[in-house]
Motif scaffolding. Sequence first.
Motif, short mmCIF file in Angstrom:
data_model
loop_
_atom_site.label_atom_id
_atom_site.label_comp_id
_atom_site.label_asym_id
_atom_site.label_seq_id
_atom_site.Cartn_x
_atom_site.Cartn_y
_atom_site.Cartn_z
N THR A 17 0.87 -1.19 0.09
CA THR A 17 0.09 0.03 0.09
C THR A 17 0.86 1.25 0.27
N ALA A 20 2.29 1.48 -3.55
CA ALA A 20 1.37 2.19 -4.23
C ALA A 20 1.02 3.50 -4.23
N ALA A 21 1.06 4.11 -3.03
CA ALA A 21 0.75 5.66 -2.61
C ALA A 21 1.82 6.37 -3.23
N GLY A 23 3.88 5.41 -5.96
CA GLY A 23 3.56 5.50 -7.21
C GLY A 23 2.59 6.54 -7.74
N SER A 24 1.66 6.61 -6.77
CA SER A 24 0.53 7.59 -7.12
C SER A 24 1.12 9.06 -7.25
N THR A 27 3.37 9.89 -10.20
CA THR A 27 2.37 10.03 -11.31
C THR A 27 2.10 11.41 -11.24
N GLY A 56 5.47 6.05 -12.50
CA GLY A 56 4.52 5.87 -11.16
C GLY A 56 3.31 5.47 -11.51
N ASN A 60 1.99 2.12 -9.64
CA ASN A 60 0.55 2.04 -8.95
C ASN A 60 -0.38 0.97 -9.71
N TRP A 61 -0.39 0.82 -10.66
CA TRP A 61 -1.21 -0.33 -11.38
C TRP A 61 -0.70 -1.76 -10.96
N TYR A 63 0.96 -2.53 -8.18
CA TYR A 63 0.66 -2.87 -6.82
C TYR A 63 -1.13 -2.73 -6.42
N LYS A 64 -1.88 -2.11 -7.14
CA LYS A 64 -3.22 -2.15 -7.18
C LYS A 64 -3.80 -3.43 -7.64
#
Length: 82
Positions: A17, A20-21, A23-24, A27, A56, A60-61, A63-64
């Motif tokens: 998580t 992923a954050a 990575g966001s 982006t 990014g 994010n993609w 890990y989501k």
Amino acid sequence: MSDIQTHAEAGKAMIETTVAAAGSKATYTGAGMTLSGWLLSSEFAVLAGLVLGVAGFLVNWYYKHKADKRMQREHEARMGLY
């Protein structure tokens, strides 16, 4: 499931998580760099922003997608389908 496995999976989920954050945020930073580079006519900033934004997005993609698969397995286990 043992207590150790539960804690290990919770720790793994927390790390995923967090990544992923990050990575966001990468982006959004890449998008901002691209826009500012375009406004300042800096080709390097535009290119760096695009690369950072795409990287990014991909992080994010990834890990989501893993989180969605994990939640689906948990759901199936709770419903007795697994």
